[in-house]
Scaffold this active site. Structure first.
Site, PDB file in Angstrom:
ATOM      1  N   GLU A 105      -5.222  -0.739 -11.849  1.00 47.21           N
ATOM      2  CA  GLU A 105      -5.618   0.648 -11.571  1.00 47.21           C
ATOM      3  C   GLU A 105      -6.937   0.691 -10.808  1.00 47.21           C
ATOM      4  O   GLU A 105      -7.127   1.513  -9.899  1.00 47.21           O
ATOM      5  CB  GLU A 105      -5.710   1.428 -12.877  1.00 47.21           C
ATOM      6  N   GLU A 125       1.000  -1.577 -20.195  1.00 48.40           N
ATOM      7  CA  GLU A 125       0.610  -0.692 -21.305  1.00 48.40           C
ATOM      8  C   GLU A 125       1.785  -0.245 -22.164  1.00 48.40           C
ATOM      9  O   GLU A 125       1.627  -0.009 -23.370  1.00 48.40           O
ATOM     10  CB  GLU A 125      -0.123   0.539 -20.756  1.00 48.40           C
TER      11      GLU A 125
END
Length: 698
Positions: A105, A125
């Site tokens: 990210e 995640e």
């Protein structure tokens, strides 16, 4: 701070320096923001490179900060990425080794990305019950397209950089580097230093999938492949939002989804599993720097189902194996089975032909104990009988070289006694593999009172090399897993005697999330195994009460799938369970002989009795020191017994239910006249923790 800053030839280099994976802890985030600010204020700086120190770019969040205020302390990851994205000077992410989770990210917030070959890219995640929380579900579809991004985000699987760099239309990587990364990144940064406007992922649009029903199809597929898991479904929602909303609105949507998941039971359970697996490898009294014995060659005794599977574990890891049997026919059968297993993998495209040949080249066979004398470790996988195993270990003691580790694959027997038939008890350890050994992740490492610390350290390291989750158990009948599972099975027998059907018990367990219910497991494993254990138990532990139904079924020769009949009937050559009238008649007779009256039993009671029977036994195991921590028990059940991962294991499940509630339920079960009231007396540790308002897992 966990980041360094230096200027090289007009390019500011921010190095993430937070071993082992440059996790984005508070210090690292602050270092990035400060570095960006310094670069903006320095007229001599033309561009910025963000790189990871050591072998990786960034593995994501710093797991050491999970659950602490530091995890969300300013600057948070959103603020950090925003500082990078809004830089007036180009920021280049130089990616190598690993870019996962928040690390990816962060890279997506940079203006450019150069990547070294062999880098693993992922947003994992979902595997801890959440969605990416810093824009990953919104930015990744913008650079890779919906299909690829959706696959990566919903599975959490890593993809090699070369594959992504070669994808048509990809905008994730601007350059693939084969060579030294930092000089290439600095050169690239200088080349683009004057380019304006600065490119940004936020300016890219996301094309909706050509199939208008693609997202619903993805949800339906995930409902099958990742049954009962919430996070994969919410990942789809987030990626779909990326096709409909601008970046800021999409990130806000993602954030709301993230916050809704992160405090939920599934995320708690999956985090518990994540940390528990890592904690299992740590033995409290065995220092991390304990010298290891060198394991270059392994011998396996027994070429049956277990021995063959154990052999494959080591061949898969590139460790030579010498397989010993008493008869050539047994060797031939065992090797044939190993070949067949590998050939099936080759046929399915899961194993390259050259890898298959390489693994088989590591295997040799023998009919003589003398030929295994120089092995560094020997694992016996012979019949589960103390007399047989004692003979084997007496022989091994006489022929194995000094320092060799002598391991038993026993599933229930006393490893102390096995060790004591040798003159080197410190070299003896239990290595309880689970069938099929080449597939199942769990390895119970049974530590006798004699086992040397360097033996323990060595076998834990070997377990990691052969990709097992190793959990240490002390010596007791059944160790951690089978000792608790016996209580689960005992309750299943009581339940059908009291009025539940075999099918109802299995369906209730499977609805809770078990891979298979207790009766289907019995038929698969062989009901004769439990039958033999109960016979032994009646001699050794006459105080343990069993319902007669299990023995009654076995006395009819219903030993399971291998006999074509067990708790269910089976058609020839098929494994689909068919309800059996003979079994129900047998259960009815047992009940009638005892003067019992069948009653309606709810699915909730079935699940509570099955699971809490294990929980109470688990509390005793902790009290006795058989397991050193509750998470070890949970790892045994998550990796070896099909306990639903999203419930975190029996001990965490009890914590989430609340230990006072557990005791209340147990009191109700104790009042049941058809059961075993003495068993439902709460273990002292359970009662103590409940009274103190605590849990097993902290």
């Amino acid at each position: 701070m966990s980041a360094t800053y230096q200027v090289t030839d007009g390019v500011a280099v921010i190095s993430l320096d937070n071993p082992p994976v440059n996790g984005l802890g508070q210090g690292t985030r602050a270092g990035i923001v400060e570095g960006i600010q310094k670069a903006q204020a320095d007229a001599a700086v033309q561009a910025v490179v963000i790189i990871g120190a050591g072998k990786v770019f960034c593995g994501g969040a710093d797991i050491r900060e999970f659950g602490s205020p530091k995890a969300f302390a300013e600057p948070n990851l959103h603020v950090t990425i925003e500082a990078v994205e809004r830089s007036a000077k180009p920021v280049v992410a130089a990616i190598h080794g690993v870019a996962m989770g928040g690390g990816l990210e962060l890279a997506l917030g940079c203006h450019y990305r150069v990547v070294a070959k062999g880098t693993q890219i992922a947003l994992p995640e979902v595997n801890i019950g959440i969605v990416p929380g810093a824009g990953g579900t919104q930015r990744l579809p913008r650079v890779l397209g919906v299909d690829t991004a959706l696959q990566m985000i919903t599975t959490g699987a890593s993809v090699m950089s070369e594959k992504l760099a070669a994808a048509p239309g990809q905008k994730l990587f601007d350059k693939l580097v084969d060579g030294e990364l930092l000089p290439a990144a600095i050169a690239f940064a200088k080349d683009v230093a004057g380019v304006r406007p600065l490119p940004s992922v936020r300016d890219l649009t996301v094309a909706a999938p050509t199939d208008a029903d693609a997202f619903n199809k993805a949800r339906a597929e995930l409902a099958k492949s990742r049954k009962n898991l919430i996070a994969p479904q919410r990942c789809v929602d987030c990626v779909e939002a990326a096709t409909k909303l601008d970046l800021d609105a999409g990130i806000q949507f993602e954030r709301e989804v993230f916050e809704g998941l992160v405090t939920g039971d599934q995320a708690r359970a999956l985090r518990h599993s994540f940390f528990g697996e890592r904690a299992a490898s740590k033995i409290p009294d065995v220092p991390a720097d304990t010298p290891l014995r060198d394991i270059k060659q392994v011998a396996v005794i027994g070429a049956g189902t277990m021995g063959g599977g154990i052999t494959m574990c080591f061949l898969n890891a590139g460790i030579p194996v010498k397989l010993l049997e008493m008869k050539q026919e047994a060797i031939d059968r065992g090797v044939s089975t190993i070949r067949k297993n590998y050939e099936t993998q080759v046929a399915k495209g899961k194993l390259a032909q050259d890898k298959y040949e390489q693994r088989m080249g590591l295997l040799t066979t023998t009919l003589s104990y003398d030929d295994i004398a120089q092995a560094d470790m020997v694992i016996e996988a012979v019949f589960e009988d103390m007399g047989v195993k004692s003979q084997v270990f007496t022989k091994l003691d006489s022929i194995m070289k000094p320092g060799a580790i002598l391991a038993s694959n026993t599933s229930t027997l006393d490893v102390d006694k096995i060790a004591e038939v040798t003159k080197r008890p410190g070299d003896v350890v239990g290595l309880h593999f689970f069938s099929p050994a080449n597939v199942m992740r769990l390895l119970e490492v049974v530590r006798s009172k004699h086992t040397a610390k360097d033996v323990m350290a060595t076998v834990m390291a070997v377990a990691k090399k052969i990709k097992k989750v190793a959990v240490v158990s002390g010596v007791c009948d059944g160790f951690i897993g089978n000792r608790m599972f016996e209580q689960y099975v005992r309750q299943s027998f009581f339940l059908v005697e009291e009025g539940a059907t075999v099918q109802q018990v299995d369906k209730a367990a499977e609805a809770f999330g078990f891979a298979m219910g207790p009766f289907r497991v019995g038929d698969l494993a062989g009901n004769d195994i439990g039958f033999a254990i109960r016979k032994r138990r009646r001699v050794e532990r006459p105080d343990v009460i069993y319902s007669p139904v299990g023995d009654a079924i076995c006395e009819l020769g219903r030993f399971g799938q291998k006999a074509g009949k067990g708790w269910y009937d089976y058609e020839v050559g098929k494994r689909d369970p068919i309800p059996s009238a003979e079994v129900q008649a047998c259960i009815d007779k047992v009940r009638a002989d005892k003067g019992g009256t069948p009653r309606q039993i709810s699915d909730d009671e079935i699940v509570q009795r099955l699971v809490l029977a294990m929980v109470n036994e688990g509390a005793l195991i902790l009290e006795e020191g058989i397991a050193s921590k509750a998470s070890d028990i949970d790892m045994v059940y998550l990796t070896g017994y099909g306990f639903p991962v999203y419930r975190g294991g029996p001990m965490l499940y009890a914590d989430m239910l609340g230990l006072p509630k557990v005791i209340e339920l147990m009191k109700g079960f104790a009042a049941n006249p058809n059961g075993d009231p003495a068993f439902w007396t709460p273990a002292p540790l359970l009662a103590k923790l409940a009274a103190e308002g605590k849990g097993f897992t902290g």
